[in-house]
Motif scaffolding. Structure first.
Motif, short mmCIF file in Angstrom:
data_model
loop_
_atom_site.label_atom_id
_atom_site.label_comp_id
_atom_site.label_asym_id
_atom_site.label_seq_id
_atom_site.Cartn_x
_atom_site.Cartn_y
_atom_site.Cartn_z
N ILE A 7 0.73 -1.09 -0.03
CA ILE A 7 -0.04 -0.08 -0.04
C ILE A 7 0.92 1.21 -0.09
CG2 ILE A 7 -1.64 1.33 1.41
CD1 ILE A 7 -2.75 -1.65 2.25
N PHE A 8 2.04 1.14 0.81
CA PHE A 8 2.83 2.22 0.79
C PHE A 8 3.41 2.63 -0.41
CE2 PHE A 8 7.27 3.88 1.06
CZ PHE A 8 6.97 5.23 1.43
N PHE A 9 3.92 1.89 -1.24
CA PHE A 9 4.51 1.83 -2.66
C PHE A 9 3.50 2.34 -3.30
CE2 PHE A 9 8.05 -0.52 -0.47
CZ PHE A 9 9.18 0.45 -0.78
N MET A 10 2.24 1.77 -3.53
CA MET A 10 1.21 2.13 -4.42
C MET A 10 0.74 3.75 -4.26
SD MET A 10 -1.11 -1.26 -5.05
CE MET A 10 -1.92 -0.49 -6.46
N ILE A 11 0.73 4.03 -2.86
CA ILE A 11 0.23 5.40 -2.75
C ILE A 11 1.34 6.37 -3.01
CG2 ILE A 11 -0.47 6.94 -0.99
CD1 ILE A 11 -2.82 5.16 -1.77
N LEU A 13 3.80 6.07 -5.33
CA LEU A 13 3.99 6.18 -6.60
C LEU A 13 2.82 7.05 -7.29
CD1 LEU A 13 5.39 2.74 -7.59
CD2 LEU A 13 6.57 4.93 -7.76
N ALA A 14 1.72 6.64 -6.77
CA ALA A 14 0.46 7.35 -7.38
C ALA A 14 0.40 9.02 -6.93
CB ALA A 14 -0.89 6.75 -6.56
N GLU A 15 1.11 9.23 -6.01
CA GLU A 15 1.03 10.56 -5.46
C GLU A 15 2.20 11.51 -6.07
OE1 GLU A 15 -1.18 12.29 -3.83
OE2 GLU A 15 -2.52 10.40 -3.65
N LEU A 16 3.19 10.88 -6.53
CA LEU A 16 4.31 11.37 -7.21
C LEU A 16 3.92 12.39 -8.19
CD1 LEU A 16 7.20 9.01 -7.44
CD2 LEU A 16 7.15 11.09 -5.91
N GLY A 17 4.02 13.82 -8.23
CA GLY A 17 3.68 14.70 -9.18
C GLY A 17 2.33 15.10 -9.45
N ASP A 18 1.43 14.50 -8.49
CA ASP A 18 -0.15 14.84 -8.65
C ASP A 18 -0.40 16.15 -7.94
OD1 ASP A 18 -0.73 14.43 -5.95
OD2 ASP A 18 -2.26 13.17 -6.39
N LYS A 19 -1.67 16.52 -8.32
CA LYS A 19 -2.01 17.98 -7.61
C LYS A 19 -1.76 18.02 -6.23
CE LYS A 19 -6.79 16.88 -7.39
NZ LYS A 19 -7.75 15.94 -8.27
N THR A 20 -1.85 16.86 -5.19
CA THR A 20 -1.69 17.13 -3.79
C THR A 20 0.03 17.45 -3.51
OG1 THR A 20 -3.32 15.34 -3.34
CG2 THR A 20 -1.64 15.94 -1.67
N GLN A 21 0.96 16.73 -4.10
CA GLN A 21 2.18 17.08 -4.27
C GLN A 21 2.53 18.52 -4.77
OE1 GLN A 21 5.17 14.90 -6.41
NE2 GLN A 21 6.56 15.15 -4.77
N LEU A 22 2.01 19.03 -5.78
CA LEU A 22 2.19 20.52 -6.24
C LEU A 22 1.68 21.35 -5.30
CD1 LEU A 22 1.45 19.80 -9.87
CD2 LEU A 22 3.60 19.74 -8.80
N THR A 23 0.34 21.18 -4.72
CA THR A 23 -0.15 21.84 -3.72
C THR A 23 0.53 22.12 -2.49
OG1 THR A 23 -2.37 21.41 -4.67
CG2 THR A 23 -2.44 22.39 -2.44
N THR A 24 1.45 21.00 -2.08
CA THR A 24 1.92 21.00 -0.87
C THR A 24 3.36 21.73 -0.99
OG1 THR A 24 1.28 18.88 -0.01
CG2 THR A 24 3.27 19.55 0.72
N MET A 25 3.84 21.51 -2.47
CA MET A 25 5.06 22.56 -2.69
C MET A 25 4.64 23.99 -2.69
SD MET A 25 6.55 20.00 -5.74
CE MET A 25 7.42 21.16 -6.55
N VAL A 26 3.73 24.33 -3.12
CA VAL A 26 3.25 25.85 -3.09
C VAL A 26 3.03 26.25 -1.73
CG1 VAL A 26 1.50 27.42 -3.80
CG2 VAL A 26 2.30 25.74 -5.37
N LEU A 27 2.19 25.63 -1.02
CA LEU A 27 2.12 25.92 0.23
C LEU A 27 3.30 25.81 1.29
CD1 LEU A 27 -1.33 24.12 1.16
CD2 LEU A 27 -0.98 26.49 0.79
N ALA A 28 4.32 25.00 0.97
CA ALA A 28 5.63 24.92 1.57
C ALA A 28 6.51 26.35 1.18
CB ALA A 28 6.44 24.05 1.12
N SER A 29 6.32 27.05 0.11
CA SER A 29 6.99 28.25 -0.18
C SER A 29 6.15 29.39 0.49
CB SER A 29 6.82 28.37 -1.67
OG SER A 29 5.43 28.75 -2.04
N LYS A 30 4.89 29.28 1.00
CA LYS A 30 4.52 30.32 1.82
C LYS A 30 4.46 30.06 3.12
CE LYS A 30 0.12 32.79 2.57
NZ LYS A 30 -1.22 32.93 2.04
N TYR A 31 4.42 28.80 3.95
CA TYR A 31 4.34 28.58 5.14
C TYR A 31 5.72 27.93 5.76
CZ TYR A 31 -0.52 29.72 4.96
OH TYR A 31 -1.65 30.32 4.53
#
Length: 87
Positions: A7-11, A13-31
């Protein structure tokens, strides 16, 4: 433990580069990365807890083959909607 690793590896790999990761990157630049990481973990944990509970209950009520076919159809529908710019 095998289930957790799979489950860890499937999640992961599925999350790499998706909108959740991109949103986290944007929020990290702010917070900052620590706040963004903590918020992302809490948000993902909440949504995945809901999915796990619902999936467990669904698995008790509906044969797994039907669940797989329904999930596959949903992925196709979401993909088509994304291609058409509706999502």
């Amino acid at each position: 433990m095998d289930g957790i690793a799979a489950i860890f590896f499937m999640i992961f790999l599925a999350e790499l580069g998706d909108k959740t990761q991109l949103t986290t990157m944007v929020l990290a630049s702010k917070y900052g990365w620590k706040t963004a990481f903590a918020g992302a973990i809490l948000g993902l944990a909440a949504v995945n807890l809901l999915g796990a509970i619902l999936g467990d209950k669904l698995g008790e009520m509906v044969p797994i083959e039907i669940v797989h076919k329904f999930a596959g159809a949903l992925f196709i529908v979401f993909g088509v909607l994304m291609i058409l710019g509706k999502l």
